[in-house]
Scaffold this motif. Sequence first.
Motif, PDB file in Angstrom:
ATOM      1  N   UNK A 244       0.822  -1.200   0.000  1.00 48.62           N
ATOM      2  CA  UNK A 244       0.000   0.000   0.000  1.00 48.62           C
ATOM      3  C   UNK A 244       0.856   1.249   0.000  1.00 48.62           C
ATOM      4  N   UNK A 245       2.122   1.083   0.322  1.00 52.60           N
ATOM      5  CA  UNK A 245       3.017   2.227   0.273  1.00 52.60           C
ATOM      6  C   UNK A 245       4.420   1.786  -0.084  1.00 52.60           C
ATOM      7  N   UNK A 246       5.106   2.598  -0.889  1.00 48.13           N
ATOM      8  CA  UNK A 246       6.492   2.280  -1.230  1.00 48.13           C
ATOM      9  C   UNK A 246       7.277   3.571  -1.370  1.00 48.13           C
ATOM     10  N   UNK A 247       8.489   3.550  -0.818  1.00 48.56           N
ATOM     11  CA  UNK A 247       9.372   4.692  -0.928  1.00 48.56           C
ATOM     12  C   UNK A 247      10.766   4.172  -1.266  1.00 48.56           C
ATOM     13  N   UNK A 248      11.262   4.548  -2.439  1.00 44.47           N
ATOM     14  CA  UNK A 248      12.579   4.121  -2.892  1.00 44.47           C
ATOM     15  C   UNK A 248      13.435   5.362  -3.132  1.00 44.47           C
ATOM     16  N   UNK A 249      14.515   5.471  -2.356  1.00 47.83           N
ATOM     17  CA  UNK A 249      15.374   6.652  -2.414  1.00 47.83           C
ATOM     18  C   UNK A 249      16.809   6.242  -2.742  1.00 47.83           C
ATOM     19  N   UNK A 250      17.413   6.945  -3.681  1.00 48.76           N
ATOM     20  CA  UNK A 250      18.818   6.723  -4.015  1.00 48.76           C
ATOM     21  C   UNK A 250      19.574   8.035  -3.857  1.00 48.76           C
ATOM     22  N   UNK A 251      20.686   7.974  -3.115  1.00 50.41           N
ATOM     23  CA  UNK A 251      21.494   9.161  -2.838  1.00 50.41           C
ATOM     24  C   UNK A 251      22.866   8.991  -3.471  1.00 50.41           C
ATOM     25  N   UNK A 252      23.412  10.117  -3.938  1.00 59.00           N
ATOM     26  CA  UNK A 252      24.720  10.096  -4.582  1.00 59.00           C
ATOM     27  C   UNK A 252      25.447  11.401  -4.283  1.00 59.00           C
ATOM     28  N   UNK A 253      26.749  11.313  -4.092  1.00 59.69           N
ATOM     29  CA  UNK A 253      27.526  12.528  -3.841  1.00 59.69           C
ATOM     30  C   UNK A 253      27.885  13.192  -5.165  1.00 59.69           C
ATOM     31  N   UNK A 254      27.431  14.443  -5.312  1.00 59.01           N
ATOM     32  CA  UNK A 254      27.704  15.213  -6.511  1.00 59.01           C
ATOM     33  C   UNK A 254      28.067  16.636  -6.106  1.00 59.01           C
TER      34      UNK A 254
ATOM     35  N   UNK B  20      30.343  17.865  -4.261  1.00 56.51           N
ATOM     36  CA  UNK B  20      30.697  17.999  -2.841  1.00 56.51           C
ATOM     37  C   UNK B  20      29.505  17.930  -1.893  1.00 56.51           C
ATOM     38  N   UNK B  21      28.314  17.559  -2.397  1.00 56.80           N
ATOM     39  CA  UNK B  21      27.168  17.385  -1.518  1.00 56.80           C
ATOM     40  C   UNK B  21      26.425  16.101  -1.874  1.00 56.80           C
ATOM     41  N   UNK B  22      25.786  15.524  -0.867  1.00 56.57           N
ATOM     42  CA  UNK B  22      24.962  14.346  -1.117  1.00 56.57           C
ATOM     43  C   UNK B  22      23.626  14.787  -1.694  1.00 56.57           C
ATOM     44  N   UNK B  23      23.254  14.222  -2.835  1.00 57.41           N
ATOM     45  CA  UNK B  23      22.015  14.596  -3.520  1.00 57.41           C
ATOM     46  C   UNK B  23      21.066  13.394  -3.559  1.00 57.41           C
ATOM     47  N   UNK B  24      19.784  13.679  -3.470  1.00 53.56           N
ATOM     48  CA  UNK B  24      18.751  12.666  -3.699  1.00 53.56           C
ATOM     49  C   UNK B  24      18.528  12.602  -5.204  1.00 53.56           C
ATOM     50  N   UNK B  25      19.105  11.572  -5.856  1.00 53.50           N
ATOM     51  CA  UNK B  25      19.119  11.528  -7.318  1.00 53.50           C
ATOM     52  C   UNK B  25      17.946  10.732  -7.887  1.00 53.50           C
TER      53      UNK B  25
ATOM     54  N   UNK C 187      27.489  21.765   5.697  1.00 55.44           N
ATOM     55  CA  UNK C 187      27.518  20.301   5.816  1.00 55.44           C
ATOM     56  C   UNK C 187      27.096  19.678   4.489  1.00 55.44           C
ATOM     57  N   UNK C 188      27.818  18.616   4.084  1.00 50.93           N
ATOM     58  CA  UNK C 188      27.472  17.936   2.845  1.00 50.93           C
ATOM     59  C   UNK C 188      26.455  16.825   3.061  1.00 50.93           C
ATOM     60  N   UNK C 189      26.068  16.566   4.311  1.00 52.42           N
ATOM     61  CA  UNK C 189      25.120  15.484   4.624  1.00 52.42           C
ATOM     62  C   UNK C 189      23.695  15.895   4.272  1.00 52.42           C
ATOM     63  N   UNK C 190      22.963  14.979   3.650  1.00 52.34           N
ATOM     64  CA  UNK C 190      21.566  15.213   3.295  1.00 52.34           C
ATOM     65  C   UNK C 190      20.660  14.684   4.395  1.00 52.34           C
TER      66      UNK C 190
ATOM     67  N   UNK D 119       6.833  -0.565   2.137  1.00 55.61           N
ATOM     68  CA  UNK D 119       8.210  -0.946   1.791  1.00 55.61           C
ATOM     69  C   UNK D 119       9.082   0.288   1.615  1.00 55.61           C
ATOM     70  N   UNK D 120      10.291   0.184   2.179  1.00 53.68           N
ATOM     71  CA  UNK D 120      11.306   1.227   2.005  1.00 53.68           C
ATOM     72  C   UNK D 120      12.537   0.599   1.348  1.00 53.68           C
ATOM     73  N   UNK D 121      13.045   1.244   0.305  1.00 56.31           N
ATOM     74  CA  UNK D 121      14.304   0.841  -0.319  1.00 56.31           C
ATOM     75  C   UNK D 121      15.234   2.051  -0.319  1.00 56.31           C
ATOM     76  N   UNK D 122      16.325   1.945   0.413  1.00 56.87           N
ATOM     77  CA  UNK D 122      17.260   3.054   0.560  1.00 56.87           C
ATOM     78  C   UNK D 122      18.613   2.630   0.007  1.00 56.87           C
ATOM     79  N   UNK D 123      19.153   3.426  -0.929  1.00 55.63           N
ATOM     80  CA  UNK D 123      20.456   3.118  -1.518  1.00 55.63           C
ATOM     81  C   UNK D 123      21.356   4.347  -1.423  1.00 55.63           C
ATOM     82  N   UNK D 124      22.568   4.131  -0.911  1.00 57.54           N
ATOM     83  CA  UNK D 124      23.570   5.190  -0.847  1.00 57.54           C
ATOM     84  C   UNK D 124      24.740   4.802  -1.735  1.00 57.54           C
ATOM     85  N   UNK D 125      25.017   5.630  -2.721  1.00 61.92           N
ATOM     86  CA  UNK D 125      26.167   5.395  -3.593  1.00 61.92           C
ATOM     87  C   UNK D 125      27.438   5.942  -2.923  1.00 61.92           C
ATOM     88  N   UNK D 126      28.573   5.577  -3.483  1.00 63.10           N
ATOM     89  CA  UNK D 126      29.869   5.834  -2.851  1.00 63.10           C
ATOM     90  C   UNK D 126      30.015   7.290  -2.391  1.00 63.10           C
TER      91      UNK D 126
END
Length: 266
Positions: A8-18, A20-25, A44-47, A65-72
């Motif tokens: 009934x609910x889904x949130x998929x977030x991918x973050x990437x450093x671009x 010099x700051x972490x962006x929700x891409x 601060x570069x933290x999101x 469901x939550x899907x969280x991905x952090x790139x390098x």
Amino acid sequence: MKDKAVVTGKLALTFEKRREKTRLVDCFQAPPLKASRTLYSEGDDQATVYLVETSGGLVAGDLNEYEIKLKEGARVCLIPQSATKVYPSYNEQTSKQKIMITLDKHTFLEWNKEEIIPFEQAKYEGSTLVRMEDTSTFLFAEIIYPGREKRGESFRYRMLSTQLQIWVEDSCWVYDPLKIFPEKMQIEKIGLLEGFMYIASVWVITPKLEWTENQLQALLPSEDKNHVVGVTNLKNNGLLVRWLSSNLPRIKKEIEQIFKKVKERI
């Protein structure tokens, strides 16, 4: 009647450093789950992102469901805007929440705090799976309520089940299942809740620290008959702090203090 939970609910977030700051891409949102815009502290570069559940809680048979991905290199703080409220199950179906987290090299994720409040007659099943590189850092806090105690619903839920798995590379560092059936278990007995109202946990996995015995003891707050806490060292690069307590404001304050102390050393 068998459970027939649907997403009934889904949130998929991918973050990437671009730049010099972490962006929700990448952000996929299916109601009732939503994410706030990305926030930054000055310099601060933290999101920081707030997790929003617009329906007010899980109804019997719901699955979020939550899907969280952090790139390098990404650094993220996730903050649930409200507690996870679990409504009564009058149809024998279970409310479910599933969290899947992937942390690439040199990432940092703080998830503070996941609060679970099962209402009278509620059935809840939650699972969290973390897959991380050995250079990444993960901080996670969870508080399990007895129910809406001010309404006289303490331990009036039917079932509560949580499971946390943390895999570092190909090694399972944490497998922590918990199941409570208040109607079938003598939860006040030794080895269970022993008369306490709340269970709380802080998990820290980081390659940047090796915990000495003195450092571990320094993290521990004071205890009394209504509030006990213990700490466990996990392969020198991680730790678990766990509370059994009947003092909710004190738990929340001490979780914040431990997070602060850990982050000062990272």
